[in-house]
Design an enzyme around this catalytic site. Sequence first.
Site, PDB file in Angstrom:
ATOM      1  CE  LYS A   7      -0.356   5.928   1.371  1.00  0.00           C
ATOM      2  NZ  LYS A   7      -1.250   6.238   2.508  1.00  0.00           N
ATOM      3  CG  HIS A  35      -1.759   1.220   1.337  1.00  0.00           C
ATOM      4  ND1 HIS A  35      -2.743   1.527   0.427  1.00  0.00           N
ATOM      5  CD2 HIS A  35      -1.763   2.229   2.252  1.00  0.00           C
ATOM      6  CE1 HIS A  35      -3.327   2.660   0.772  1.00  0.00           C
ATOM      7  NE2 HIS A  35      -2.748   3.106   1.875  1.00  0.00           N
ATOM      8  CG  ASP A  71      -5.074   2.111  -3.140  1.00  0.00           C
ATOM      9  OD1 ASP A  71      -4.765   2.215  -1.940  1.00  0.00           O
ATOM     10  OD2 ASP A  71      -6.038   1.434  -3.532  1.00  0.00           O
TER      11      ASP A  71
END
EC number: 2.7.11.-
Length: 308
Positions: free
Chosen positions: A161, A140, A179
Amino acid sequence: MKEITVEDLVRKFSLKVLAGESKLQNPISQSRVHRPGLEFVGHFDFFPTERVQILGKKEVTYLHKLSKEERRIRIGNVVQYHPPCFIVTCGEEGLTYLKKHCVEQGIPLLVTREPEITSDFIVRLDAFLIKELAEKVAVHGVCMNVSGIGVLIRGNSGVGKSETAHTLIRRGHRLVADDIVVLKKLSPQTILGTHDEKTKEFLALRSIGLLNVVRMYGRKAFQDETRISLDIHLTKWEKDGLYNDLDQEINTMEYMGVKIPSIEIQLQPGRDVAGLIEAAANNWYLRQQGYNAAEEFMSRIEADMNHE
């Protein structure tokens, strides 16, 4: 162990099938190919039978020069090991005898659509096999190419992020994956970062939604893969958690046995996280070139002290 099939090679390289159509599901598990030159002259001590076998102009010319009986023996000695397939790079002319053996043994015989330089074709095929058969994991995070340097950005959900990635894209850097980042181990020193196809070109921003970065910012905003050189961990701000040492000790993050330099960046409103990632990437590059800013600074201090 991961496998692909002969049919995958046929599709990828637009190969023509001369024989063994019913065996295109033969598995391929080895990431290197082989040219059976020594085997055609009788040396089988180290014959990698599980590899794709490549026949170029050198091998085919040799077979053409043999007598019919000798050719039958030489080829028979090789095909009895049932390699996944044969690929001929110099055209299909005069291959009737080879096709006959492959039909009898149920081995796919493939030919490049146009004659190719064998060494060039092997380089392309090896590169494809290495990537497709590489050990891989999904993590992730976000993967970016920052000034030509592959960066993996990690952190808890909601830490920022993707927003940081968006800022980097607007500064001219490239998105690789958002992702879900697929990491592939290409060698004991090399980790490749890529996407999982479903998320290709997409960036998810809270409050905004899903963005296609290529549609919004052009082709330069995205690339399919990058070698991971730096691991960035975004964390929440902790009072007294930052240090101002001249030369921080470099930590590492390990992926599939490969250690990647890792840096923690703490978040705080107003802090230019994208700029810090740019600085970290550029500083990593300078270190690879043998330059260390802290060492230069200390040498100046020592020179000044000695001068006094």
